[in-house]
Scaffold this motif. Structure first.
Motif, mmCIF file in Angstrom:
data_model
loop_
_atom_site.group_PDB
_atom_site.id
_atom_site.type_symbol
_atom_site.label_atom_id
_atom_site.label_comp_id
_atom_site.label_asym_id
_atom_site.label_seq_id
_atom_site.Cartn_x
_atom_site.Cartn_y
_atom_site.Cartn_z
ATOM 1 N N UNK A 232 0.817 -1.212 0.000
ATOM 2 C CA UNK A 232 0.000 0.000 0.000
ATOM 3 C C UNK A 232 0.850 1.261 0.000
ATOM 4 N N UNK A 233 1.859 1.304 0.880
ATOM 5 C CA UNK A 233 2.700 2.515 0.950
ATOM 6 C C UNK A 233 3.518 2.675 -0.326
ATOM 7 N N UNK A 234 3.878 1.542 -0.959
ATOM 8 C CA UNK A 234 4.668 1.641 -2.184
ATOM 9 C C UNK A 234 3.815 2.181 -3.331
ATOM 10 N N UNK A 235 2.568 1.720 -3.456
ATOM 11 C CA UNK A 235 1.686 2.286 -4.480
ATOM 12 C C UNK A 235 1.518 3.789 -4.278
ATOM 13 N N UNK A 236 1.450 4.215 -3.028
ATOM 14 C CA UNK A 236 1.301 5.637 -2.721
ATOM 15 C C UNK A 236 2.632 6.372 -2.716
ATOM 16 N N UNK A 237 3.725 5.670 -3.034
ATOM 17 C CA UNK A 237 5.081 6.234 -3.114
ATOM 18 C C UNK A 237 5.514 6.884 -1.804
ATOM 19 N N UNK A 238 5.124 6.285 -0.694
ATOM 20 C CA UNK A 238 5.570 6.778 0.604
ATOM 21 C C UNK A 238 6.908 6.134 0.940
ATOM 22 N N UNK A 239 7.931 6.935 1.226
ATOM 23 C CA UNK A 239 9.255 6.372 1.465
ATOM 24 C C UNK A 239 9.321 5.582 2.762
ATOM 25 N N UNK A 240 10.192 4.590 2.798
ATOM 26 C CA UNK A 240 10.397 3.748 3.974
ATOM 27 C C UNK A 240 11.847 3.846 4.396
ATOM 28 N N UNK A 241 12.061 4.098 5.702
ATOM 29 C CA UNK A 241 13.433 4.208 6.192
ATOM 30 C C UNK A 241 14.162 2.881 5.990
ATOM 31 N N UNK A 242 15.419 2.987 5.558
ATOM 32 C CA UNK A 242 16.211 1.811 5.240
ATOM 33 C C UNK A 242 16.104 1.406 3.782
ATOM 34 N N UNK A 243 15.193 2.049 3.060
ATOM 35 C CA UNK A 243 15.006 1.796 1.625
ATOM 36 C C UNK A 243 15.189 3.103 0.852
ATOM 37 N N UNK A 244 14.163 3.964 0.885
ATOM 38 C CA UNK A 244 14.270 5.244 0.190
ATOM 39 C C UNK A 244 15.046 6.293 0.992
ATOM 40 N N UNK A 314 7.693 -4.145 -5.835
ATOM 41 C CA UNK A 314 6.679 -5.141 -5.511
ATOM 42 C C UNK A 314 5.735 -5.325 -6.694
ATOM 43 N N UNK A 315 4.838 -6.280 -6.567
ATOM 44 C CA UNK A 315 3.723 -6.422 -7.494
ATOM 45 C C UNK A 315 2.570 -5.601 -6.946
ATOM 46 N N UNK A 316 1.973 -4.747 -7.767
ATOM 47 C CA UNK A 316 0.875 -3.889 -7.332
ATOM 48 C C UNK A 316 -0.455 -4.630 -7.454
ATOM 49 N N UNK A 317 -1.095 -4.942 -6.324
ATOM 50 C CA UNK A 317 -2.403 -5.607 -6.398
ATOM 51 C C UNK A 317 -3.464 -4.750 -7.080
ATOM 52 N N UNK A 318 -3.369 -3.427 -6.961
ATOM 53 C CA UNK A 318 -4.357 -2.547 -7.573
ATOM 54 C C UNK A 318 -4.183 -2.477 -9.083
ATOM 55 N N UNK A 319 -2.962 -2.240 -9.543
ATOM 56 C CA UNK A 319 -2.718 -2.066 -10.977
ATOM 57 C C UNK A 319 -2.461 -3.377 -11.699
ATOM 58 N N UNK A 320 -2.109 -4.401 -10.931
ATOM 59 C CA UNK A 320 -1.833 -5.741 -11.464
ATOM 60 C C UNK A 320 -0.638 -5.757 -12.413
ATOM 61 N N UNK A 321 0.360 -4.962 -12.042
ATOM 62 C CA UNK A 321 1.675 -5.066 -12.664
ATOM 63 C C UNK A 321 2.711 -4.662 -11.613
ATOM 64 N N UNK A 322 3.968 -4.901 -11.919
ATOM 65 C CA UNK A 322 5.027 -4.647 -10.944
ATOM 66 C C UNK A 322 5.472 -3.185 -10.990
ATOM 67 N N UNK A 323 5.807 -2.661 -9.814
ATOM 68 C CA UNK A 323 6.274 -1.279 -9.689
ATOM 69 C C UNK A 323 7.500 -1.250 -8.785
ATOM 70 N N UNK A 324 8.244 -0.170 -8.882
ATOM 71 C CA UNK A 324 9.412 -0.007 -8.015
ATOM 72 C C UNK A 324 9.729 1.470 -7.876
ATOM 73 N N UNK A 325 10.449 1.799 -6.809
ATOM 74 C CA UNK A 325 11.034 3.125 -6.676
ATOM 75 C C UNK A 325 12.542 2.971 -6.740
ATOM 76 N N UNK A 326 13.195 4.029 -7.243
ATOM 77 C CA UNK A 326 14.638 3.949 -7.441
ATOM 78 C C UNK A 326 15.280 5.312 -7.251
ATOM 79 N N UNK A 327 16.536 5.299 -6.858
ATOM 80 C CA UNK A 327 17.351 6.512 -6.850
ATOM 81 C C UNK A 327 18.134 6.528 -8.149
#
Length: 368
Positions: A232-244, A314-327
């Motif tokens: 859920x947080x990844x679909x909303x592009x909310x950063x997670x400490x230790x990752x983004x 991750x795989x997005x359950x809402x969009x039904x395809x894979x998404x990612x965030x990157x630097x």
């Protein structure tokens, strides 16, 4: 030593699959599974145990001055009950943590920090505090439950007096009650949906959990684990400490420029951020167009040149395809460009996209 939240036995009885997270035993999912839990939050509502989070009190005549020095955001003009998000940086401009500060009243603030950083944050704040200020760690005396999704308001209206429900996004009522049980009720969350978070005494957590599950049945409520919280947080592009975010990543690179107030007199990391205006990396979104799921730490190439790494995927359950965030190197790639991720030695095609992937139409994300 593994810790258990006050809701541990409830998770076990509800067949939660327990895993270690930040030193706590928490459910990664329940029998319904991550996709069902995710979609319950997007379409109806879900309930999360987030009692592993850390909570501090900052109090005293110099509390505001301390917060403005410790954190990049500005807390000067807040009304009682207002919440404000901020990174906390080291002297080099790297992110020590991201947290939320609530103003209880004048000279009295409530701070929520990430579980894995609780001890580190508390030590850092104590090391740099000055003047007339008290800093208290109340994490062990505080449980937290999150009710999230479009059905959350209908549920809370059956449990809480109308006057106790916060009306504004990123605000809280510190004298709320849920069926007579004292608790702080905040209109916040980490899913990209409308929702509420309840802070209560540990001994009241099970009562509130059971009550919300019962009242939420008509709204299709599901208990949700860490897996759905992450998708859920990844679909909303909310950063997670230790990752983004980490101590080598600046708020500018993490896309958190809105929460840096350079006009403040001073804050820890300000000089480094001023001198590092040309940081080459920036957080961007990736929509996977090839086959496969791109996880964190995958190398990203553009026309044969390495341009960065993924931070989450991750795989997005809402969009039904894979998404990612990157630097990614901001000068070598833009939205719409095609890139390649290396996953276990295999190249996976993706397209650079604007963030967030998902935004609820009414969501006032800029208030965070």
């Amino acid at each position: 030593m593994e810790r258990k939240t006050p809701l541990y036995e409830r998770h076990v009885s509800q067949k939660g699959k327990m895993v270690d997270f930040a030193g706590y035993q928490l459910p990664v999912q329940y029998d319904a599974g991550v996709i069902a839990e995710h979609m319950a939050v997007r379409k109806n509502c879900g309930l999360f145990d987030v009692s592993h989070m850390g909570e501090f009190i900052c109090r005293g005549k110099d509390a505001l001055r301390n917060l403005n020095y410790l954190l990049t955001n500005d807390f000067t003009n807040m009304y009682d009950g207002q919440a404000r998000y901020s990174p906390m940086c080291n002297e080099g401009g790297g992110i020590l943590d991201d947290l939320i500060v609530y103003k209880i009243k004048e000279e009295d603030y409530f701070i929520v920090v990430n579980a894995a950083n609780r001890e580190k944050d508390f030590a850092w704040m104590n090391q740099h505090r000055f003047g007339d200020v008290q800093l208290m760690d109340i994490s062990d005396f505080t449980a937290q439950i999150a009710l999230q999704g479009p059905g959350a308001e209908a549920v809370i209206k059956n449990a809480v007096s109308e006057k106790d429900i916060p009306k504004k996004y990123y605000s809280a009522n510190f004298k709320g009650q849920i069926k007579g049980i004292p608790c702080t009720i905040s209109k916040t969350g980490y899913t990209g949906e409308e929702g509420f978070e309840f802070y209560c005494k540990p001994e009241d957590a099970v009562i509130i959990w059971d009550l919300l599950i019962e009242l939420g049945e008509a709204e299709g409520i599901l208990p949700c684990g860490l897996g759905a919280r992450d998708t859920l947080r990844l679909e909303a592009a909310m950063p997670l400490y230790g990752h983004e975010m980490d101590e080598q990543i600046t708020p500018c690179e993490a896309g958190l420029e809105n929460f840096i107030k350079m006009k403040k007199e001073d804050f820890i990391g300000k000089k480094a951020l001023e001198e590092g205006a040309g940081y080459p990396r920036h957080r961007m979104g990736l929509k996977v167009t090839g086959r496969g799921i791109i996880r964190e730490q995958a190398d990203i190439y553009r026309e044969g040149s390495l341009i960065g790494k993924t931070t989450s995927g991750t795989y997005s359950p809402l969009f039904q395809y894979s998404i990612a965030m990157a630097l990614l190197d901001r000068d070598r790639v833009k939205a719409g460009d095609e890139v390649e991720a290396v996953v276990r030695g295999r190249k996976v095609l993706a397209q650079v996209v604007e963030l967030p992937f998902y935004r609820k139409k009414q969501e006032a994300a800029g208030n965070r």
